[in-house]
Design a protein around this motif. Structure first.
Motif, PDB file in Angstrom:
ATOM      1  N   GLU A   9      41.348  30.347  39.658  1.00 20.78           N
ATOM      2  CA  GLU A   9      41.106  31.246  38.518  1.00 20.78           C
ATOM      3  C   GLU A   9      40.485  32.581  38.943  1.00 20.78           C
ATOM      4  OE1 GLU A   9      39.921  28.001  38.615  1.00 20.78           O
ATOM      5  OE2 GLU A   9      41.628  27.215  37.492  1.00 20.78           O
ATOM      6  N   ASP A  10      40.014  32.668  40.195  1.00 20.80           N
ATOM      7  CA  ASP A  10      39.409  33.898  40.711  1.00 20.80           C
ATOM      8  C   ASP A  10      40.438  34.890  41.255  1.00 20.80           C
ATOM      9  OD1 ASP A  10      36.700  33.081  40.304  1.00 20.80           O
ATOM     10  OD2 ASP A  10      36.795  31.885  42.142  1.00 20.80           O
ATOM     11  N   ALA A  11      41.717  34.565  41.182  1.00 21.57           N
ATOM     12  CA  ALA A  11      42.751  35.366  41.855  1.00 21.57           C
ATOM     13  C   ALA A  11      42.671  36.848  41.501  1.00 21.57           C
ATOM     14  CB  ALA A  11      44.139  34.812  41.548  1.00 21.57           C
ATOM     15  N   GLU A  12      42.635  37.181  40.235  1.00 23.59           N
ATOM     16  CA  GLU A  12      42.619  38.598  39.854  1.00 23.59           C
ATOM     17  C   GLU A  12      41.300  39.263  40.247  1.00 23.59           C
ATOM     18  OE1 GLU A  12      44.190  39.650  36.009  1.00 23.59           O
ATOM     19  OE2 GLU A  12      45.643  38.014  36.107  1.00 23.59           O
ATOM     20  N   LYS A  13      40.213  38.533  40.125  1.00 18.47           N
ATOM     21  CA  LYS A  13      38.905  39.091  40.501  1.00 18.47           C
ATOM     22  C   LYS A  13      38.823  39.368  42.001  1.00 18.47           C
ATOM     23  CE  LYS A  13      36.145  36.884  36.856  1.00 18.47           C
ATOM     24  NZ  LYS A  13      35.041  35.917  36.610  1.00 18.47           N
ATOM     25  N   ILE A  14      39.366  38.461  42.822  1.00 19.76           N
ATOM     26  CA  ILE A  14      39.293  38.672  44.270  1.00 19.76           C
ATOM     27  C   ILE A  14      40.229  39.805  44.694  1.00 19.76           C
ATOM     28  CG2 ILE A  14      40.982  36.956  45.059  1.00 19.76           C
ATOM     29  CD1 ILE A  14      37.602  37.589  46.723  1.00 19.76           C
ATOM     30  N   LEU A  15      41.353  39.950  44.004  1.00 19.68           N
ATOM     31  CA  LEU A  15      42.234  41.088  44.291  1.00 19.68           C
ATOM     32  C   LEU A  15      41.527  42.402  44.013  1.00 19.68           C
ATOM     33  CD1 LEU A  15      45.763  40.070  42.948  1.00 19.68           C
ATOM     34  CD2 LEU A  15      45.119  40.600  45.303  1.00 19.68           C
ATOM     35  N   LYS A  16      40.869  42.476  42.883  1.00 20.92           N
ATOM     36  CA  LYS A  16      40.128  43.685  42.509  1.00 20.92           C
ATOM     37  C   LYS A  16      39.019  43.972  43.523  1.00 20.92           C
ATOM     38  CE  LYS A  16      37.505  45.620  38.645  1.00 20.92           C
ATOM     39  NZ  LYS A  16      36.939  45.371  37.320  1.00 20.92           N
ATOM     40  N   LEU A  17      38.291  42.920  43.912  1.00 20.43           N
ATOM     41  CA  LEU A  17      37.227  43.078  44.901  1.00 20.43           C
ATOM     42  C   LEU A  17      37.793  43.536  46.240  1.00 20.43           C
ATOM     43  CD1 LEU A  17      34.247  42.726  45.789  1.00 20.43           C
ATOM     44  CD2 LEU A  17      34.820  40.337  46.324  1.00 20.43           C
ATOM     45  N   ASN A  18      38.879  42.914  46.687  1.00 22.15           N
ATOM     46  CA  ASN A  18      39.477  43.301  47.971  1.00 22.15           C
ATOM     47  C   ASN A  18      39.910  44.757  47.983  1.00 22.15           C
ATOM     48  OD1 ASN A  18      39.249  41.054  49.672  1.00 22.15           O
ATOM     49  ND2 ASN A  18      40.973  40.046  48.706  1.00 22.15           N
ATOM     50  N   LYS A  19      40.496  45.222  46.888  1.00 18.42           N
ATOM     51  CA  LYS A  19      40.921  46.626  46.825  1.00 18.42           C
ATOM     52  C   LYS A  19      39.724  47.560  46.920  1.00 18.42           C
ATOM     53  CE  LYS A  19      45.275  45.715  44.569  1.00 18.42           C
ATOM     54  NZ  LYS A  19      46.125  45.819  43.395  1.00 18.42           N
ATOM     55  N   ARG A  20      38.617  47.185  46.292  1.00 17.40           N
ATOM     56  CA  ARG A  20      37.390  47.988  46.368  1.00 17.40           C
ATOM     57  C   ARG A  20      36.848  47.988  47.799  1.00 17.40           C
ATOM     58  NH1 ARG A  20      33.594  50.460  42.654  1.00 17.40           N
ATOM     59  NH2 ARG A  20      31.964  51.229  44.024  1.00 17.40           N
ATOM     60  N   ILE A  21      36.828  46.821  48.429  1.00 16.50           N
ATOM     61  CA  ILE A  21      36.301  46.714  49.789  1.00 16.50           C
ATOM     62  C   ILE A  21      37.213  47.433  50.776  1.00 16.50           C
ATOM     63  CG2 ILE A  21      35.756  45.087  51.648  1.00 16.50           C
ATOM     64  CD1 ILE A  21      34.833  43.132  49.410  1.00 16.50           C
ATOM     65  N   ASP A  22      38.537  47.354  50.566  1.00 15.85           N
ATOM     66  CA  ASP A  22      39.480  48.070  51.436  1.00 15.85           C
ATOM     67  C   ASP A  22      39.199  49.569  51.436  1.00 15.85           C
ATOM     68  OD1 ASP A  22      40.757  45.668  52.007  1.00 15.85           O
ATOM     69  OD2 ASP A  22      42.456  46.046  50.664  1.00 15.85           O
ATOM     70  N   ALA A  23      38.732  50.081  50.320  1.00 14.69           N
ATOM     71  CA  ALA A  23      38.450  51.519  50.198  1.00 14.69           C
ATOM     72  C   ALA A  23      37.341  51.977  51.135  1.00 14.69           C
ATOM     73  CB  ALA A  23      38.097  51.865  48.746  1.00 14.69           C
ATOM     74  N   SER A  24      36.549  51.022  51.661  1.00 12.04           N
ATOM     75  CA  SER A  24      35.463  51.376  52.586  1.00 12.04           C
ATOM     76  C   SER A  24      35.998  51.955  53.894  1.00 12.04           C
ATOM     77  CB  SER A  24      34.602  50.153  52.898  1.00 12.04           C
ATOM     78  OG  SER A  24      35.296  49.259  53.775  1.00 12.04           O
ATOM     79  N   GLY A  25      37.247  51.601  54.239  1.00 13.86           N
ATOM     80  CA  GLY A  25      37.816  52.050  55.496  1.00 13.86           C
ATOM     81  C   GLY A  25      37.468  51.160  56.677  1.00 13.86           C
ATOM     82  N   PHE A  26      36.667  50.104  56.448  1.00 14.22           N
ATOM     83  CA  PHE A  26      36.246  49.229  57.541  1.00 14.22           C
ATOM     84  C   PHE A  26      36.985  47.900  57.570  1.00 14.22           C
ATOM     85  CE2 PHE A  26      32.284  51.849  57.393  1.00 14.22           C
ATOM     86  CZ  PHE A  26      32.389  52.352  58.674  1.00 14.22           C
ATOM     87  N   MET A  27      37.992  47.743  56.731  1.00 14.37           N
ATOM     88  CA  MET A  27      38.747  46.495  56.703  1.00 14.37           C
ATOM     89  C   MET A  27      40.113  46.722  57.363  1.00 14.37           C
ATOM     90  SD  MET A  27      36.505  44.547  55.377  1.00 14.37           S
ATOM     91  CE  MET A  27      37.222  43.012  54.848  1.00 14.37           C
ATOM     92  N   LEU A  28      40.848  45.649  57.575  1.00 11.28           N
ATOM     93  CA  LEU A  28      42.150  45.761  58.222  1.00 11.28           C
ATOM     94  C   LEU A  28      43.145  46.524  57.347  1.00 11.28           C
ATOM     95  CD1 LEU A  28      43.869  45.081  60.682  1.00 11.28           C
ATOM     96  CD2 LEU A  28      44.408  42.892  59.618  1.00 11.28           C
ATOM     97  N   HIS A  29      43.107  46.267  56.033  1.00  8.04           N
ATOM     98  CA  HIS A  29      43.995  46.987  55.127  1.00  8.04           C
ATOM     99  C   HIS A  29      43.493  48.412  54.915  1.00  8.04           C
ATOM    100  CE1 HIS A  29      45.296  42.908  53.874  1.00  8.04           C
ATOM    101  NE2 HIS A  29      46.423  43.517  53.590  1.00  8.04           N
ATOM    102  N   GLU A  30      44.421  49.365  54.958  1.00 11.91           N
ATOM    103  CA  GLU A  30      44.100  50.744  54.594  1.00 11.91           C
ATOM    104  C   GLU A  30      43.797  50.794  53.102  1.00 11.91           C
ATOM    105  OE1 GLU A  30      44.397  53.902  56.159  1.00 11.91           O
ATOM    106  OE2 GLU A  30      44.716  53.052  58.145  1.00 11.91           O
ATOM    107  N   PRO A  31      42.987  51.748  52.658  1.00 17.73           N
ATOM    108  CA  PRO A  31      42.790  51.897  51.213  1.00 17.73           C
ATOM    109  C   PRO A  31      44.130  52.050  50.499  1.00 17.73           C
ATOM    110  CG  PRO A  31      41.215  53.244  52.416  1.00 17.73           C
ATOM    111  CD  PRO A  31      42.191  52.693  53.433  1.00 17.73           C
ATOM    112  N   GLY A  32      44.359  51.231  49.473  1.00 19.94           N
ATOM    113  CA  GLY A  32      45.593  51.288  48.700  1.00 19.94           C
ATOM    114  C   GLY A  32      46.777  50.554  49.303  1.00 19.94           C
TER     115      GLY A  32
END
Length: 164
Positions: A9-32
């Motif tokens: 049930e956390d699927a949408e919440k974790i997606l939203k969180l991951n996109k926010r964390i990706d924006a930091s520039g310190f994760m493997l995924h580029e922002p967006g």
């Protein structure tokens, strides 16, 4: 704040969180760059919850996910004692002990699961994360040279590990 296993049930919440964390520039995924759908995320959560030597914990405050840690355990006889970690915390919650609590939870899980080695990679320029990991007992094991391209420039990562 509570630390708990992730639920489908956390699927949408974790997606939203991951996109926010990706924006930091310190994760493997580029922002967006992350294109995972809610359906794909649900499938990924279901898969990891079925794996005997892997786990995914989330930090939650007031119904919002504020951070996560995933541990992906080895699947073969030679590496089943180890797990690779991925950690992320929402920047609006930095300095509140969330990362420390998540790592501590994984230490407890590792002890219960007979995992004796935890490992991760961290971008060499992410000094805050490196200091946190060292505070939690991780050591730099080596350096991955030019392992990532960030804004068209090569970036190095550290391999870090902790024996538990």
């Amino acid at each position: 704040m509570i630390i708990r296993p992730i639920e489908v049930e956390d699927a949408e919440k974790i997606l939203k969180l991951n996109k926010r964390i990706d924006a930091s520039g310190f994760m493997l995924h580029e922002p967006g760059e992350r294109k995972t759908t809610a359906c794909q995320q649900k499938e990924a959560i279901e898969k990891i919850t079925l794996e005997e030597r892997s786990v995914f914990f989330v930090a939650e405050a007031d119904g919002h996910l504020t951070g996560f840690i995933a541990a992906f355990g080895g699947k073969l006889k030679r590496n089943k004692h180890s797990a690779y970690l991925a950690l992320g915390v929402h920047d609006g919650f930095y300095g509140q002990g969330i990362a420390t609590s998540l790592i501590t939870k994984v230490f407890e899980w590792a002890d219960d699961t007979d995992i004796s080695r935890l490992e991760l990679t961290v971008i060499k320029d992410n000094e805050k994360a490196i200091k946190l990991y060292q505070k939690m007992g991780f050591q730099i094991e080596g350096e991955k040279v030019h392992s990532l391209m960030i804004d068209g420039q090569p970036a190095n990562e550290y391999y870090m590990y902790k024996l538990v």
